[in-house]
Design a protein around this motif. Structure first.
Motif, PDB file in Angstrom:
ATOM      1  N   ALA A 110       7.672  -6.100  -8.297  1.00 49.85           N
ATOM      2  CA  ALA A 110       8.843  -5.205  -7.953  1.00 49.85           C
ATOM      3  C   ALA A 110       8.635  -4.404  -6.527  1.00 49.85           C
ATOM      4  CB  ALA A 110       8.466  -3.837  -8.930  1.00 49.85           C
ATOM      5  N   LEU A 111      10.103  -4.733  -5.500  1.00 46.14           N
ATOM      6  CA  LEU A 111       9.860  -3.932  -4.876  1.00 46.14           C
ATOM      7  C   LEU A 111      10.287  -2.428  -4.717  1.00 46.14           C
ATOM      8  CD1 LEU A 111      11.717  -6.743  -2.850  1.00 46.14           C
ATOM      9  CD2 LEU A 111       9.450  -6.204  -3.505  1.00 46.14           C
ATOM     10  N   VAL A 112       9.922  -1.421  -3.864  1.00 43.60           N
ATOM     11  CA  VAL A 112      10.404  -0.290  -3.973  1.00 43.60           C
ATOM     12  C   VAL A 112       9.887   0.626  -2.468  1.00 43.60           C
ATOM     13  CG1 VAL A 112       9.217   0.629  -5.934  1.00 43.60           C
ATOM     14  CG2 VAL A 112       7.516   1.011  -4.906  1.00 43.60           C
ATOM     15  N   ARG A 113      10.947   1.849  -2.169  1.00 44.98           N
ATOM     16  CA  ARG A 113      10.509   2.164  -0.748  1.00 44.98           C
ATOM     17  C   ARG A 113      10.010   3.416  -0.942  1.00 44.98           C
ATOM     18  NH1 ARG A 113      14.987   4.766   1.530  1.00 44.98           N
ATOM     19  NH2 ARG A 113      17.169   3.996  -0.092  1.00 44.98           N
ATOM     20  N   GLY A 114       9.798   3.580   0.324  1.00 45.50           N
ATOM     21  CA  GLY A 114       9.777   5.169   0.100  1.00 45.50           C
ATOM     22  C   GLY A 114      10.292   5.562   1.443  1.00 45.50           C
ATOM     23  N   GLU A 115       9.856   7.074   1.598  1.00 44.40           N
ATOM     24  CA  GLU A 115      11.167   7.986   2.453  1.00 44.40           C
ATOM     25  C   GLU A 115      10.034   8.291   3.731  1.00 44.40           C
ATOM     26  OE1 GLU A 115      14.654   8.480   2.551  1.00 44.40           O
ATOM     27  OE2 GLU A 115      14.335   9.150   0.985  1.00 44.40           O
ATOM     28  N   ALA A 116      10.745   8.015   4.609  1.00 47.99           N
ATOM     29  CA  ALA A 116      10.392   8.337   5.810  1.00 47.99           C
ATOM     30  C   ALA A 116       8.546   7.796   5.786  1.00 47.99           C
ATOM     31  CB  ALA A 116      10.412   9.616   6.360  1.00 47.99           C
ATOM     32  N   ARG A 117       8.513   6.864   5.008  1.00 48.93           N
ATOM     33  CA  ARG A 117       7.059   6.167   4.976  1.00 48.93           C
ATOM     34  C   ARG A 117       6.366   5.949   6.741  1.00 48.93           C
ATOM     35  NH1 ARG A 117       4.403   3.023   1.496  1.00 48.93           N
ATOM     36  NH2 ARG A 117       6.026   4.485   0.067  1.00 48.93           N
ATOM     37  N   GLU A 130       9.779   7.027  -5.381  1.00 47.31           N
ATOM     38  CA  GLU A 130       9.426   5.275  -5.275  1.00 47.31           C
ATOM     39  C   GLU A 130      10.272   5.023  -5.125  1.00 47.31           C
ATOM     40  OE1 GLU A 130       6.742   3.707  -6.766  1.00 47.31           O
ATOM     41  OE2 GLU A 130       4.955   3.549  -5.084  1.00 47.31           O
ATOM     42  N   ILE A 131      11.515   4.756  -4.080  1.00 50.11           N
ATOM     43  CA  ILE A 131      12.611   4.631  -4.600  1.00 50.11           C
ATOM     44  C   ILE A 131      12.907   2.675  -5.048  1.00 50.11           C
ATOM     45  CG2 ILE A 131      15.375   4.141  -3.384  1.00 50.11           C
ATOM     46  CD1 ILE A 131      14.462   6.528  -1.667  1.00 50.11           C
ATOM     47  N   PRO A 132      12.944   2.414  -6.033  1.00 48.92           N
ATOM     48  CA  PRO A 132      13.670   1.257  -6.222  1.00 48.92           C
ATOM     49  C   PRO A 132      14.645  -0.202  -5.865  1.00 48.92           C
ATOM     50  CG  PRO A 132      13.493   2.415  -8.455  1.00 48.92           C
ATOM     51  CD  PRO A 132      13.900   3.010  -7.629  1.00 48.92           C
ATOM     52  N   VAL A 133      14.086  -1.284  -5.757  1.00 49.92           N
ATOM     53  CA  VAL A 133      14.614  -2.218  -4.964  1.00 49.92           C
ATOM     54  C   VAL A 133      15.115  -3.044  -5.126  1.00 49.92           C
ATOM     55  CG1 VAL A 133      14.550  -3.484  -2.193  1.00 49.92           C
ATOM     56  CG2 VAL A 133      13.905  -1.677  -2.407  1.00 49.92           C
ATOM     57  N   ALA A 134      14.191  -3.782  -6.290  1.00 52.17           N
ATOM     58  CA  ALA A 134      14.192  -4.792  -6.680  1.00 52.17           C
ATOM     59  C   ALA A 134      13.256  -5.231  -7.078  1.00 52.17           C
ATOM     60  CB  ALA A 134      14.762  -6.312  -6.000  1.00 52.17           C
ATOM     61  N   GLU A 135      13.297  -6.176  -8.604  1.00 51.87           N
ATOM     62  CA  GLU A 135      12.366  -6.994  -9.857  1.00 51.87           C
ATOM     63  C   GLU A 135      12.657  -7.873  -9.943  1.00 51.87           C
ATOM     64  OE1 GLU A 135      11.104  -5.370 -14.133  1.00 51.87           O
ATOM     65  OE2 GLU A 135      11.908  -3.777 -12.530  1.00 51.87           O
ATOM     66  N   THR A 136      11.141  -8.775 -10.717  1.00 57.35           N
ATOM     67  CA  THR A 136      11.541  -9.983 -10.591  1.00 57.35           C
ATOM     68  C   THR A 136      10.710 -10.074 -11.387  1.00 57.35           C
ATOM     69  OG1 THR A 136      12.441 -12.303 -10.008  1.00 57.35           O
ATOM     70  CG2 THR A 136      10.156 -11.427  -9.093  1.00 57.35           C
ATOM     71  N   LEU A 137      10.332 -11.582 -12.158  1.00 57.99           N
ATOM     72  CA  LEU A 137       8.946 -11.662 -13.017  1.00 57.99           C
ATOM     73  C   LEU A 137       8.606 -13.352 -11.950  1.00 57.99           C
ATOM     74  CD1 LEU A 137      10.292 -12.182 -16.294  1.00 57.99           C
ATOM     75  CD2 LEU A 137       8.527 -10.722 -15.821  1.00 57.99           C
ATOM     76  N   ASP A 155       6.892  -1.916  -0.339  1.00 57.59           N
ATOM     77  CA  ASP A 155       5.868  -2.264  -1.421  1.00 57.59           C
ATOM     78  C   ASP A 155       6.262  -2.721  -2.734  1.00 57.59           C
ATOM     79  OD1 ASP A 155       5.115   0.104   0.302  1.00 57.59           O
ATOM     80  OD2 ASP A 155       5.123   2.097  -0.804  1.00 57.59           O
ATOM     81  N   VAL A 156       5.157  -3.614  -2.649  1.00 57.40           N
ATOM     82  CA  VAL A 156       5.377  -5.126  -3.196  1.00 57.40           C
ATOM     83  C   VAL A 156       4.185  -4.671  -4.650  1.00 57.40           C
ATOM     84  CG1 VAL A 156       5.333  -7.546  -4.253  1.00 57.40           C
ATOM     85  CG2 VAL A 156       5.926  -6.101  -1.656  1.00 57.40           C
ATOM     86  N   HIS A 157       4.794  -4.318  -5.685  1.00 58.99           N
ATOM     87  CA  HIS A 157       3.703  -4.071  -6.847  1.00 58.99           C
ATOM     88  C   HIS A 157       3.655  -5.138  -7.939  1.00 58.99           C
ATOM     89  CE1 HIS A 157       2.912   0.514  -6.446  1.00 58.99           C
ATOM     90  NE2 HIS A 157       3.990   0.014  -6.051  1.00 58.99           N
ATOM     91  N   ALA A 158       2.545  -5.757  -8.345  1.00 59.71           N
ATOM     92  CA  ALA A 158       2.726  -6.950  -9.201  1.00 59.71           C
ATOM     93  C   ALA A 158       1.547  -6.386 -10.376  1.00 59.71           C
ATOM     94  CB  ALA A 158       1.696  -8.433  -8.544  1.00 59.71           C
ATOM     95  N   SER A 159       1.927  -6.516 -12.076  1.00 51.43           N
ATOM     96  CA  SER A 159       1.474  -6.390 -13.025  1.00 51.43           C
ATOM     97  C   SER A 159       1.938  -7.201 -14.131  1.00 51.43           C
ATOM     98  CB  SER A 159       2.167  -5.366 -13.738  1.00 51.43           C
ATOM     99  OG  SER A 159       3.512  -4.927 -13.573  1.00 51.43           O
ATOM    100  N   LEU A 160       0.852  -7.311 -14.767  1.00 55.34           N
ATOM    101  CA  LEU A 160       0.514  -8.826 -16.183  1.00 55.34           C
ATOM    102  C   LEU A 160      -0.355  -8.140 -17.320  1.00 55.34           C
ATOM    103  CD1 LEU A 160       1.177 -11.437 -16.931  1.00 55.34           C
ATOM    104  CD2 LEU A 160      -0.097 -12.017 -16.300  1.00 55.34           C
TER     105      LEU A 160
END
Length: 734
Positions: A110-117, A130-137, A155-160
């Protein structure tokens, strides 16, 4: 006894270096500087005719104009919701693998972006969004890909399932990432009360890597039996913090992670102080209900006033958190670091609040259409009576593009920071009449197409350099359209952005408005580079900047003990005493010694230097014999490796108490010898301190208030002729 000298020793070190090297300007970089000699060479490659041509992004309108009028004779189109203009897009690629490098399919990315990071944000709520931008598998090979606007950090989050999450902050289109998922490290323990050992339920337990973005933190809460468990994906500089519902917070605790990827850390928390009082209107004296009183500038723990304006806030007094603040709708926020003396663990503190001011207006695009959901913040900062005052109030624009920011500090000037994805970020100082107007209304603020500045940091051989800190200082051309003259309000918060080069030396600054900027690089062990002057046009896509770090002069060496053993965690700084030719003195140059005690200072103008070594992160294995700083004079660039040997010293230990015998946390004990202040220490929650001094020396001790406030300038107690190795009690008379 724990050594409490660290924070103040760092403060003393920084102050000494700033004074010694003549770079106090570093703290006041609010205006563009004149060029000076430095260590970075810049070249531009493959500039196209389109990039060199004058920008015509706004139909010939002057980019310095604050608002665009409709063409004469044509009716203005009705307001509508503006859509962010399409940006040049690229691809962000990557793979998800396990700790052995095997691909992991089906991982959620998942991609998220922050405010004024990219700014230094004092808006605690906005910094956590954290504002969602896009998501995939991830696919069968562990690969993923996203189409992403160039220059927009995410920011790129990966989870499993079965693995700890992985996080890559501040990723950009054009990068290829590898996100490693592993089982992580289990951190567990029990939170108890120090007074009786009973368990603490509901304590917030947070583990984070020191010096990393807040998004890396892992958090949980303690169970009814006081136990907690969490897994972390990082191992370096793991730090624990416990904030109980009632008792005093723990402060930051360094974790020692075992080879079995398990770490048990039990924490006993003190009761702390109870602060209670009343919040009233400064003009009428009437109570203010619903006001929030909080600990620290970020309001870590809070209490709310009742109908009589009364509040009660337990668990205060954490070392290093000496500030209490209050905020209420319609009023200027207030804070203090001057806490009255406690009596039986109770502190009485009242607040009288001044009525606040507000500002309102509208944000539109170049056609005059309203821009919805823009982040608008009013930022103020100034030094008053020896302490910093700051104010950061924010809101978002509505569907009509309008905003209203209330609760502005009545005695601080502000600058507006306006951010909307897909547009250039703008700064506008509020007019001088701001301080005399209860409700200030501004003309429309026009956001235009964003510019992009990107490039690469290289060494003299053309290899990309990773982890280089870059700072972009500057703002839009029309920043001062509302003022009579430049005012530079909100300095250091609204006028500079920061980034770091990636593994290939690349960097990006996006969402830029047309304006003048300066770009500098900072690398540990090197001087700050010469500011590169840049003129950015509306919508310009400038991605060919190459910053070359010149090797120039180099000083290498090792830090050792008296037996020749290497010492890690020693900060070695260089101060120029004689430079060849017309080279100007370098700024603050320091580097940390490695595990082998080695260090290297590079990019120095040829000449001689004074080296100082400070054992800030070097524990001593001998109780009561701490390491002391060392100095080496007349070290020439290019000379043979330097040997710096740290001497051992002695300790002066004790406790600082008030007149009633209550420990005073966060106070400063300064040691002076021959009229010069040489050592600092800060008291812990039990009022304890430890000063590291030379053996067989005698000192005069001064007790001052916490460094965050005005009481730091006040000497509450002085004790003369204190010998090294002494343990004593310092009791204040009031």
């Amino acid at each position: 006894m724990a050594n409490t000298r660290g924070p103040l020793f760092v403060l003393a070190l920084v102050g000494a270096i700033l004074l010694g090297t003549g770079i106090a300007y570093w703290l006041e970089r609010g205006q563009p500087r004149e060029r000076r000699d430095g260590s970075a060479e810049v070249r531009e490659q493959h500039e196209t005719p389109a990039q060199r041509a004058p920008a015509r992004a706004n139909g010939g309108q002057d980019e310095h104009a604050g608002r665009m009028a409709a063409p004469e004779g044509e009716p203005r189109r009705p307001p509508e919701i503006a859509v962010a203009p399409a940006l040049p897009r690229g691809e962000l690629l990557g793979r998800v693998v396990d700790q052995n490098g095997r691909p992991l399919a089906g991982a959620r990315v998942a991609l998220v972006r922050g405010e004024a990071r990219e700014f230094t944000v004092l808006d605690h709520e906005a910094s956590r969004i954290e504002i969602p931008v896009a998501e995939t598998l991830s696919d069968g090979s562990g690969a993923f890909r996203f189409e992403l606007a160039r220059g927009a950090p995410v920011d790129v989050h990966a989870s499993l399932d079965g693995f700890c999450d992985a996080l890559q902050p501040d990723a950009y289109a054009g990068q290829e990432l590898v996100l490693v998922l592993d089982p992580g490290v289990l951190v567990f323990g029990t939170i108890t009360r120090a007074r009786d050992g009973t368990p603490v339920e509901g304590a917030q337990v947070r583990v984070f890597p020191l010096g990393s973005p807040a998004t890396f933190a892992c958090a949980t809460t303690s169970q009814p039996d006081g136990s907690y468990r969490l897994r972390i994906a990082f191992r370096a500089d793991a730090t624990l913090e416990v904030v109980p519902p009632v008792e005093q917070a723990s402060g930051w605790i360094e974790l020692e992670l075992g080879s079995d990827d398990r770490c048990q850390r039990d924490v006993a928390v003190a009761d702390g102080l109870v602060v209670e009082g009343r919040v009233t209107d400064a003009l009428t004296g009437l109570p203010i209900a619903g006001a929030t009183v909080g600990e620290g500038w970020w309001f870590r723990r809070t209490a709310t006033t009742d109908a009589r304006g009364d509040y009660r806030l337990p668990g205060c007094g954490t070392p290093g958190v000496g500030e209490l603040g209050v905020r209420a709708r319609g009023y200027t926020s207030a804070s203090t670091t001057r806490l009255p003396a406690a009596a039986d663990g109770l502190v009485r503190l009242d607040f009288a609040l001044q009525l606040a001011r507000s500002v309102r207006g509208r944000v539109v695009d170049e056609s005059g259409a309203p821009i919805e959901d823009a982040y608008v913040a009013a930022v103020g900062s100034a030094w008053m009576e020896g302490a910093q005052r700051s104010d950061w109030q924010s809101t978002r624009t509505g569907a009509d593009g309008r905003y209203r920011i209330a609760d502005l500090a009545h005695d601080l000037g502000h600058a507006l920071l306006v951010i909307r994805q897909g547009y250039g970020t703008q700064v506008h100082d509020l007019p001088e009449r701001e301080l005399e107007t209860r409700e200030l209304e501004l003309e429309d603020i026009v956001l235009r197409r964003p510019a992009l500045l990107a490039g690469r940091v290289e060494d003299p051989e053309g290899h990309g350099l990773a982890g280089v800190e870059l700072e972009l200082l500057g703002w839009n051309h029309d920043r001062y359209r509302f003022t009579k003259e430049p005012t530079a309000r909100g300095r250091r918060y609204v006028d500079r952005r920061e980034a770091r080069s990636d593994a290939r030396g690349r960097f990006w600054f996006g969402s830029l408005a047309a304006g003048r900027y300066q770009l500098v690089t900072r690398v540990a062990g090197r001087p700050e580079s010469t500011p590169l002057e840049l003129e950015i046009r509306t919508g310009e896509q400038r991605e060919d900047l190459v910053l070359e770090l010149d090797a120039r002069g180099t000083i290498r060496g090792r830090v050792l003990d008296e037996h020749g053993n290497p010492l890690a965690g020693v900060y070695v700084s260089a101060q120029g005493t004689h430079q060849d030719g017309d080279a100007l003195p370098v700024g603050h140059v320091h580097v940390r010694s490695g595990d082998d005690g080695g260090f290297e200072l590079a990019g120095l103008p040829e000449g001689e230097y004074l080296l100082r070594a400070y054992p800030l992160e070097t524990p001593s294995s001998a109780a009561g014999e701490p390491w002391l700083p060392a100095t080496v004079e007349r070290v020439a660039t290019g000379s043979q490796a330097v040997r710096i040997e740290l001497p051992r010293g002695a300790s002066i230990r004790g406790r600082v108490l008030d007149a009633h015998g209550t420990p005073l946390a966060g106070y400063v004990v300064a040691g002076a010898k021959s009229g010069a202040t040489g050592e600092f220490a800060q008291t812990d929650a039990q009022g304890r301190f430890s000063l590291s001094v030379p053996r067989d020396s005698t000192w005069t001790l001064e007790v001052r208030g916490p460094p965050q406030g005005q009481d730091f300038q006040t000497v509450f107690l002085k004790r003369e002729s204190v010998a090294a190795g002494t343990e004593l009690e310092l009791r204040l008379e009031r």
